[in-house]
Design a protein around this motif. Structure first.
Motif, mmCIF file in Angstrom:
data_model
loop_
_atom_site.group_PDB
_atom_site.id
_atom_site.type_symbol
_atom_site.label_atom_id
_atom_site.label_comp_id
_atom_site.label_asym_id
_atom_site.label_seq_id
_atom_site.Cartn_x
_atom_site.Cartn_y
_atom_site.Cartn_z
ATOM 1 N N ARG A 52 3.557 -7.599 -8.573
ATOM 2 C CA ARG A 52 3.018 -6.302 -8.141
ATOM 3 C C ARG A 52 3.335 -6.057 -6.662
ATOM 4 N NH1 ARG A 52 2.758 -1.653 -8.781
ATOM 5 N NH2 ARG A 52 0.884 -0.426 -8.453
ATOM 6 N N GLY A 53 3.239 -7.123 -5.852
ATOM 7 C CA GLY A 53 3.540 -6.972 -4.422
ATOM 8 C C GLY A 53 4.995 -6.573 -4.209
ATOM 9 N N ALA B 118 -7.059 -13.634 -14.389
ATOM 10 C CA ALA B 118 -6.062 -14.117 -13.412
ATOM 11 C C ALA B 118 -5.011 -13.029 -13.179
ATOM 12 C CB ALA B 118 -5.408 -15.403 -13.915
ATOM 13 N N LEU B 119 -4.512 -12.457 -14.264
ATOM 14 C CA LEU B 119 -3.491 -11.404 -14.129
ATOM 15 C C LEU B 119 -4.055 -10.206 -13.361
ATOM 16 C CD1 LEU B 119 -2.080 -11.412 -17.789
ATOM 17 C CD2 LEU B 119 -0.836 -12.141 -15.736
ATOM 18 N N MET C 244 -4.661 -6.923 -8.409
ATOM 19 C CA MET C 244 -5.532 -6.207 -7.464
ATOM 20 C C MET C 244 -5.342 -6.719 -6.036
ATOM 21 S SD MET C 244 -9.131 -6.200 -9.457
ATOM 22 C CE MET C 244 -9.272 -5.744 -11.143
ATOM 23 N N ALA C 245 -5.138 -8.003 -5.877
ATOM 24 C CA ALA C 245 -4.945 -8.557 -4.532
ATOM 25 C C ALA C 245 -3.670 -7.981 -3.914
ATOM 26 C CB ALA C 245 -4.876 -10.083 -4.590
ATOM 27 N N ALA C 246 -2.609 -7.884 -4.725
ATOM 28 C CA ALA C 246 -1.347 -7.338 -4.204
ATOM 29 C C ALA C 246 -1.501 -5.855 -3.861
ATOM 30 C CB ALA C 246 -0.235 -7.529 -5.239
ATOM 31 N N GLU C 247 -2.258 -5.141 -4.689
ATOM 32 C CA GLU C 247 -2.466 -3.700 -4.413
ATOM 33 C C GLU C 247 -3.292 -3.524 -3.139
ATOM 34 O OE1 GLU C 247 -4.049 -2.397 -8.163
ATOM 35 O OE2 GLU C 247 -2.055 -2.199 -9.061
ATOM 36 N N ARG D 146 -7.962 -5.164 6.553
ATOM 37 C CA ARG D 146 -8.808 -4.443 5.582
ATOM 38 C C ARG D 146 -8.523 -4.849 4.134
ATOM 39 N NH1 ARG D 146 -8.718 1.684 8.066
ATOM 40 N NH2 ARG D 146 -9.795 1.146 10.000
ATOM 41 N N ALA D 147 -7.483 -5.668 3.953
ATOM 42 C CA ALA D 147 -7.082 -5.998 2.573
ATOM 43 C C ALA D 147 -8.225 -6.647 1.797
ATOM 44 C CB ALA D 147 -5.865 -6.924 2.591
ATOM 45 N N LEU D 148 -8.922 -7.588 2.433
ATOM 46 C CA LEU D 148 -9.980 -8.308 1.723
ATOM 47 C C LEU D 148 -11.086 -7.353 1.285
ATOM 48 C CD1 LEU D 148 -11.127 -10.986 0.725
ATOM 49 C CD2 LEU D 148 -12.095 -11.369 3.003
ATOM 50 N N ARG D 149 -11.376 -6.364 2.139
ATOM 51 C CA ARG D 149 -12.413 -5.387 1.769
ATOM 52 C C ARG D 149 -11.961 -4.582 0.541
ATOM 53 N NH1 ARG D 149 -13.502 -1.278 6.218
ATOM 54 N NH2 ARG D 149 -13.156 -3.113 7.508
ATOM 55 N N HIS D 150 -10.699 -4.099 0.589
ATOM 56 C CA HIS D 150 -10.176 -3.338 -0.572
ATOM 57 C C HIS D 150 -10.238 -4.198 -1.833
ATOM 58 C CE1 HIS D 150 -8.926 -0.341 2.205
ATOM 59 N NE2 HIS D 150 -7.801 -0.918 2.607
#
Ligand code: FAD
Length: 402
Positions: free
Chosen positions: A31-32, A293-294, A299-302, A315-319
């Motif tokens: 996704r990233g 996991a998927l 979501m982490a990459a988004e 801000r990534a961790l908050r998103h």
């Protein structure tokens, strides 16, 4: 002056480091990269590699894989199974068909397919290269061969006992709060075609269950449950193999920990986001972890892309935390329901209801299929609580069958 890439990172760096290339890491990398991030995908193993797992892919997980891959995974990877048999303590509870199927895969092939897709999408290949050390504050990963990789953001997707969560939390996970499972690959059943039943045995392990997953190349047989409540999982596995009439295969027994009801409420720190098993995202009733996991890797990459595009990597961790909220809520409901299904006081009532109620069995399978959420099931269970308690009492008072 140092040349910089699109998000301000020096050109010998990446935008996103992904540690671990199981379903969570491969999804994050895929996704990233698809969003234009410069991603490094690291795993200690070269692929294909095996991962101890039943390889049961629910409808929910399959839909997530299809969205990532841009189409359903190839049929060769996924064998649909639509017949299910449930037992409790060796006695039949009922058979179900005509419910959403569960697909059987082998993790050797499934994970390799996802990694290949991530590399095709442009992720840099650091598989076959173990991580020796993580510095979560940079964030940076030093590989065992001395290579140092840095990026403004990192996804820790290195499994239940991985180094990234350890670098964040300072200690390995407490084995008392984990699940543990044992598995073997037994020979395929002679009738392992599409109608071969998936078998689930409540009571084969305490606060867990046994399973027999028919595939064309093998039958994956295992028992698993809360580690602290199963002092001898080996004995439970031996009993289960005897019940299924499978010769004692102790020499080929393999075991692994899995998170089982304790997810990290804060899924990371600073520029590091934890995904999949590393974040504890396994269903505490079923042990299913591939789908979460998927989804969490994606979501982490988004979240990473959103934060980097806005010029605010921190801000990534908050998103990410916000995106994970529905999954966390669902896991909380599942932890509540686990007490009904496995807890000693209400378990007998649940088993008795499961035996009598085709509806309950059907709902259970719809939940696995992603057609029903734990929230719905928990609400219905609450309404039935007095009945379950009465049945549990009746079952306890009934004289034991000879
Ligand atoms: C016996 C058993 C049966 C299961 N059956 C099912 C099932 O039928 N269906 C289901 O949905 N779930 C099942 N699960 C759970 C499922 O396997 C996990 O939830 C899932 O694999 C999580 O994916 P992940 O990407 O988070 O982690 P993993 O799949 O564990 O991937 C982590 C990756 O990180 C890599 N890694 C670890 N340390 C390092 C390091 N230091 N350096 C570099 N790389 C590293 C590993 O090599 C690995 O490739 C089962 C689990 C067990 C133990």
């Amino acid at each position: 002056m140092a040349r910089v890439g699109p998000w301000g990172a020096a050109l010998n760096e990446y935008d996103l480091l992904v540690i671990g290339a199981g379903p969570a890491g491969a999804a994050a990398a895929l996704r990233g990269a698809a969003q234009g991030l410069r991603v490094a995908l690291v795993d200690r193993h070269a692929f294909p590699r095996n991962k101890l797992c039943g390889g049961g892919v629910t409808g929910r997980a399959r839909r997530e894989a299809a969205a990532l891959l841009g189409g359903t995974p190839p049929d060769a990877l996924m064998e649909p199974r639509g017949h299910f048999e449930f037992y409790a303590d060796g006695a039949p509870l009922g058979r179900i068909e005509g419910v959403p199927p569960v697909w059987m895969t082998t993790r050797v092939a499934f994970d390799a397919h996802l990694v290949e897709a991530a590399l095709d999408a442009g992720a840099a290949d650091f598989t076959g290269r173990p991580v020796a050390e993580i510095d979560p504050d940079v964030p940076a990963a030093t590989l065992r061969d001395g290579t140092r990789l840095t990026a403004p953001l990192m996804v820790g997707a290195d499994g239940a006992t991985g180094v990234v969560a350890r670098a964040l939390h300072g200690a390995p996970p407490d084995p008392e709060r984990l699940g543990f499972a044992l598995e073997i690959e037994a020979p395929p059943a002679p009738d392992a075609g599409a109608d071969a039943p998936v078998r689930i045995d409540f009571g084969a392990a305490a606060w867990g269950y046994g399973w027999s997953f028919p595939k064309s190349g093998s039958t994956t047989v295992g028992v698993g449950g809360v580690h602290a409540r199963n002092p001898s999982m080996k004995a439970a596995m031996r009993d289960y193999l005897a019940l299924l009439d499978i010769a004692d295969e102790e020499a080929r027994l393999q075991g692994a920990f899995l998170p089982f009801g304790h997810f990290h409420r804060r899924p990371g720190r600073g520029g590091v986001m934890l995904a999949g098993d590393a974040a504890g995202l396994v269903d505490p009733m079923t042990g299913e972890g591939i789908g979460h996991a998927l989804a969490s890797g994606r979501m982490a990459a988004e979240a990473a892309a959103q934060a980097l595009c806005g010029g605010h990597p921190h801000r990534a961790l908050r998103h990410y935390g916000k995106a994970l909220r529905p999954m966390h809520r669902s896991l909380r409901y599942a932890i509540f329901l686990r007490h009904l299904v496995y807890g000693t006081r209400l378990r007998d009532g649940f088993i008795s209801a499961f035996r009598r109620s085709g509806r309950l069995r059907y709902d259970y399978m719809r939940m696995l299929g992603g057609e029903l959420e734990y929230d719905d099931i928990a609400r219905r269970a609450l309404a039935r609580l007095p009945g379950l308690a009465a049945r549990a009492t009746a079952a306890r008072l009934r004289p034991a069958r000879s």
